[in-house]
Design an enzyme around this catalytic site. Structure first.
Site, PDB file in Angstrom:
ATOM      1  N   ARG A  48       0.831  -1.207   0.000  1.00 24.15           N
ATOM      2  CA  ARG A  48       0.000   0.000   0.000  1.00 24.15           C
ATOM      3  C   ARG A  48       0.864   1.255   0.000  1.00 24.15           C
ATOM      4  O   ARG A  48       0.503   2.272  -0.597  1.00 24.15           O
ATOM      5  CB  ARG A  48      -0.984   0.010   1.169  1.00 24.15           C
ATOM      6  CG  ARG A  48      -2.069   1.064   0.998  1.00 24.15           C
ATOM      7  CD  ARG A  48      -3.347   0.678   1.671  1.00 24.15           C
ATOM      8  NE  ARG A  48      -4.032  -0.430   1.035  1.00 24.15           N
ATOM      9  CZ  ARG A  48      -4.821  -0.323  -0.027  1.00 24.15           C
ATOM     10  NH1 ARG A  48      -5.038   0.867  -0.593  1.00 24.15           N
ATOM     11  NH2 ARG A  48      -5.419  -1.378  -0.539  1.00 24.15           N
ATOM     12  N   HIS A  51       2.024   1.572  -3.533  1.00 26.39           N
ATOM     13  CA  HIS A  51       0.883   2.008  -4.345  1.00 26.39           C
ATOM     14  C   HIS A  51       0.626   3.501  -4.184  1.00 26.39           C
ATOM     15  O   HIS A  51       0.318   4.200  -5.148  1.00 26.39           O
ATOM     16  CB  HIS A  51      -0.348   1.205  -3.925  1.00 26.39           C
ATOM     17  CG  HIS A  51      -1.611   1.665  -4.546  1.00 26.39           C
ATOM     18  ND1 HIS A  51      -2.523   2.474  -3.896  1.00 26.39           N
ATOM     19  CD2 HIS A  51      -2.149   1.426  -5.780  1.00 26.39           C
ATOM     20  CE1 HIS A  51      -3.548   2.708  -4.697  1.00 26.39           C
ATOM     21  NE2 HIS A  51      -3.353   2.097  -5.833  1.00 26.39           N
TER      22      HIS A  51
END
Length: 231
Positions: A48, A51
């Site tokens: 994450r 990302h």
């Protein structure tokens, strides 16, 4: 100013609907970087964060510990307070109320406004909170002077002055933490690390006996003690 207590808004991760663009983004990320060897929560945080920044180098820059993440994950889903250093971090954590006292803080001799905000937040929430610092190194430095007994410190401040040093001090402190070795960081990646724990399902036991440091993260950063030698 928000207040966070066990009865605060806590989203059900199973109720989250993932947008097709996010699904495709994670598919492309995994096509370019094998994250399958990471333990579950470490993988969630690493992916994450990457990302959020489109920066694959975080796979070797982050320093995490799976057991610390397991305990923090449990505390978070049990309703532990979440404290942030700036409103930009709070804005990125959309599924949980947070505490940010920056608007109430003032600077003074030897004390930045960010550091004073951390003092005010600790007076409000007490021990056992999750602290998410993505902007000000002085906020992280101030937290380390308090007897905060945090469930987790996500220490990812950004900058050329004090950022890497404050994160090295965090690792040296022995507190449960997510940090990175380099000067990069910021509000988006700090919020992403917390969101990874929020979105991860509540389904695993806490294992106090075995620690699972992030293998890929430590391939560059090394263990926390090695990391501080490089910082």
């Amino acid at each position: 100013m928000s207040r966070v207590f066990p009865e605060s808004r806590i989203a059900d991760p199973g109720a989250r609907v993932v947008h097709p663009i996010e699904e495709e983004s994670f598919r492309r990320l995994r096509a370019r970087l094998d994250t399958s060897h990471f333990p579950p929560l470490t993988r969630a945080v690493v992916e994450r964060v990457i990302h959020s920044a489109a920066d694959l180098d975080y796979a070797s820059d982050l320093v995490t510990d799976e057991v610390a993440l397991e305990k923090a994950h449990r505390a978070l889903h049990d309703g532990a307070p979440v404290v942030v250093d700036v409103e930009m971090v709070a804005a990125g954590i959309t599924r949980r109320d947070t505490v940010c006292r920056l608007k109430d803080a003032v600077s003074g001799p030897g004390l930045t406004r960010s550091a004073h905000a951390i003092r005010l937040a600790y007076e409000q929430v007490g021990p056992g909170a999750l602290w998410v610092i993505g902007c000000a190194p002085t906020a992280l430095e101030e937290l380390l002077t308090l007897d905060a007994a945090p469930a987790l410190v996500i220490g990812l401040p950004v900058g050329f002055v004090g950022a890497a040093e404050s994160k090295a001090a965090l690792r040296e402190s022995g507190l449960p933490a997510v940090s990175n070795v380099s000067e990069k960081g910021g509000s988006a990646v700090a919020a992403a690390a917390l969101n990874a724990l929020l979105y991860h399902p509540v389904s695993h036991p806490v294992n106090d006996a075995v620690s699972h440091p992030a293998p890929e993260a430590e391939s560059r950063a090394g263990s926390p003690s090695e990391s501080k030698e490089k910082s």
